[in-house]
Enzyme design. Structure first.
Site, PDB file in Angstrom:
ATOM      1  N   HIS A  66       2.551  -9.488   2.984  1.00 54.81           N
ATOM      2  CA  HIS A  66       2.328  -8.901   4.310  1.00 54.81           C
ATOM      3  C   HIS A  66       3.076  -9.674   5.395  1.00 54.81           C
ATOM      4  O   HIS A  66       2.748  -9.528   6.569  1.00 54.81           O
ATOM      5  CB  HIS A  66       0.828  -8.905   4.623  1.00 54.81           C
ATOM      6  CG  HIS A  66       0.058  -7.958   3.748  1.00 54.81           C
ATOM      7  ND1 HIS A  66      -1.260  -8.142   3.421  1.00 54.81           N
ATOM      8  CD2 HIS A  66       0.427  -6.816   3.118  1.00 54.81           C
ATOM      9  CE1 HIS A  66      -1.677  -7.162   2.638  1.00 54.81           C
ATOM     10  NE2 HIS A  66      -0.673  -6.347   2.434  1.00 54.81           N
ATOM     11  N   LYS A  72       6.721  -2.081   1.145  1.00 56.84           N
ATOM     12  CA  LYS A  72       7.552  -0.989   0.619  1.00 56.84           C
ATOM     13  C   LYS A  72       7.812  -1.174  -0.861  1.00 56.84           C
ATOM     14  O   LYS A  72       8.090  -2.278  -1.313  1.00 56.84           O
ATOM     15  CB  LYS A  72       8.898  -1.035   1.380  1.00 56.84           C
ATOM     16  CG  LYS A  72       9.841   0.066   1.078  1.00 56.84           C
ATOM     17  CD  LYS A  72       9.797   1.116   2.178  1.00 56.84           C
ATOM     18  CE  LYS A  72      10.498   2.384   1.804  1.00 56.84           C
ATOM     19  NZ  LYS A  72       9.842   3.132   0.719  1.00 56.84           N
ATOM     20  N   LYS A 108       4.424  -2.181  -4.800  1.00 60.82           N
ATOM     21  CA  LYS A 108       4.764  -1.296  -5.923  1.00 60.82           C
ATOM     22  C   LYS A 108       3.519  -0.543  -6.347  1.00 60.82           C
ATOM     23  O   LYS A 108       2.403  -1.042  -6.170  1.00 60.82           O
ATOM     24  CB  LYS A 108       5.277  -2.125  -7.109  1.00 60.82           C
ATOM     25  CG  LYS A 108       6.178  -1.361  -8.034  1.00 60.82           C
ATOM     26  CD  LYS A 108       7.576  -1.246  -7.468  1.00 60.82           C
ATOM     27  CE  LYS A 108       8.503  -0.439  -8.327  1.00 60.82           C
ATOM     28  NZ  LYS A 108       9.878  -0.507  -7.800  1.00 60.82           N
TER      29      LYS A 108
END
Ligand code: NAD
Length: 471
Positions: A66, A72, A108
């Site tokens: 983070h 992403k 992911k």
């Protein structure tokens, strides 16, 4: 295989590479530990209705870091998906984004299914339910976590995801909740082929450096280089296509049903046509069949592009690999043990976290487009064309030299969205390669993967330090 006899897991493999690289940085252990761990791991199950009752599906979404938001990373549909794999792939995304200066943390997702066993309506139900579960736990959103396609998923699944997300969150920026969408649903031109195109740009850049090619006993440039590609999905097909167009000779292609080889070269489009007609690449006219598909990795070639799955180059087959360059299209195709052998044998390994970063780079452009609500190039294209046209007219008047209609058309062409996307991707891949290579030489890293990791760790560490968390 380590001393304790247990095989090294994919995530452990990533972390061994991390530890090796962190020795080339000067950050305290606590900060390195924070960079290495997965910040959030969400594992969940949900039922779907099948023809003969119900089935429970297992799924994951892992947000590795983070330090930048949103996070992403792609969503994978495969029977082999497990928590360790999703964590490893999420971590690789963090380092990958840092390597190509894409301002995201890594993430992911995975659903443990073989998509070939489900009908399209069933896949749609699974995808929509997966998205709803992410929404429930705040694991998706344009400023939170933005999925994309990966192994076993494509634009189709991304369209279902954006539609589901928008039904629950009908906000102005909602389209930015996922990338790799069809263009009609807020996608960007050039995203589909971006990872393979990036693989091509990366290999071309590596091959352009005469000094490095000389060490491998190769001439600079792509012309005539013999290539083997494993996996003819999104990444592998496009990488093979652009490499062939760039002057390489595709001598071997491998899919899960087997591999084919022809020292004189294979016409990629003809092979794809043959596969559509016969449902297999095998028995392609003029080519030799290789029934055991993993043997393709050991074929005689200059460049090997594994573009299917992780851990395919291992301690067992690495000594038999004849390629001088390995271009990692897939994530994690080379184990730590294999890489040690390859490096000893003088093979140049272009690491996944750099080489397949084209997908996330263009995903970043798509996300920007979604937040800007305007197609790239829309405001400047006509203006650029008019300016160039006037410039050429003035030049013709002053010199008496007249351009043909074709020449004029080519010169005045203002950039479309796809021109800007491809140009941004090309620049990203060239700049990142030279940054990693320069870092390797400056810091004395033994190989490009270590250099890419160390450079990424440095960038992420700086970002944490600037947050003031580690004074
Ligand atoms: P895909 O599903 O489109 O294609 C994978 C292909 O590999 C399929 O055609 C499959 O049949 C083939 N395959 C499976 N097992 C094989 C085997 N043992 N031997 C030969 N071929 C085999 O997936 P993709 O999106 O192209 O992803 C491939 C790899 O690239 C994955 O590691 C993925 O994480 C990575 N990657 C993908 C993207 C992307 O934008 N799609 C971006 C970065 C990295």
């Amino acid at each position: 295989m380590p001393a304790n006899g247990h095989p090294v897991s994919f995530f452990e493999n990533v972390n061994i590479n991390f530890d090796k690289a962190s020795r080339y940085t000067e950050h305290p252990k606590g900060l390195l530990d924070q960079i290495k761990v997965c910040n959030s791991v969400y594992q969940f199950q949900f039922p779907i209705q099948t023809d003969d009752g119900y089935e429970v599906i297992s799924a994951w979404r892992v947000e590795h870091s983070h330090h930048k938001l949103p996070t992403k990373g792609g969503i994978r549909y495969s029977e082999d998906v497990n928590e360790d794999e999703v964590k490893a792939l999420a971590a690789l995304m963090t380092y990958k984004c840092a390597v190509v200066d894409v301002p995201f943390g890594g993430a992911k997702g995975g659903i443990k299914i073989n998509p070939k066993r489900y009908s399209v309506p069933q896949l749609q139900r699974i995808t929509r339910r997966y998205t709803a579960e992410l929404i429930k736990k705040n694991f998706i959103g344009p400023g939170i976590d933005v999925p994309a396609p990966d192994y076993g998923t494509s634009e189709r699944e991304m369209a279902w995801i954006v539609d589901t997300y928008m039904a629950f969150n009908p906000s102005i920026d909602a389209q930015g909740c996922v990338t790799g969408k069809p263009v009609s649903q807020g996608g960007i031109r050039g995203r589909r082929e971006a990872t393979g195109r990036g693989v091509f740009f990366g290999i071309r850049e590596a091959c352009s450096i005469a000094e490095d090619m000389k060490k491998l006993g190769l001439t600079p440039g792509l012309e005539g280089k013999r290539v083997v590609v494993q996996g003819l999905g999104n990444v592998g097909y496009h990488a093979a296509k652009f490499l062939q167009e760039g002057g390489c000779v595709i001598v071997g292609l491998a899919e899960y049903e087997g591999a084919i080889y022809n020292a004189k070269g294979l016409d990629l489009e003809e092979v794809m046509k043959h596969r559509r007609e016969t449902r297999s690449i095998l028995n392609f006219p003029g080519a030799m069949n290789i029934p055991n598909t993993s043997d393709a990795l050991e074929l005689d070639c200059d460049i090997l592009v594994p573009a299917a799955l992780e851990s395919v180059i291992t301690g067992a087959n690495a000594p038999k690999i004849k390629a001088k360059i390995i271009g990692e299209g897939a994530n994690g195709p080379t184990t730590v043990e294999a890489e040690e052998i390859l490096l000893k044998n003088g093979v140049l390994v272009l690491p996944d976290m750099y080489l397949n970063a084209g997908g996330v780079t263009v995903s970043y452009f798509e996300w920007l487009k979604n937040l800007q609500h305007v197609r790239m190039g829309r405001m400047a294209k006509r203006f650029t064309e008019t300016s160039y046209d006037q410039l050429i007219s003035t030049f013709e008047k002053k010199t008496g030299v007249h351009l043909s209609a074709d020449e004029r058309k080519r010169l005045v062409h203002g950039p479309d969205e796809v021109d800007l996307v491809n140009s941004g991707l090309e620049d990203t891949m060239i700049v990142a390669y030279n940054e990693i290579r320069e870092f390797k030489h400056r810091v004395g890293c033994p190989d490009l993967r270590t250099a890419a990791f160390a450079s990424a760790i440095d960038k992420i560490a700086r970002s944490y330090l600037e947050l003031g968390i580690f004074p």
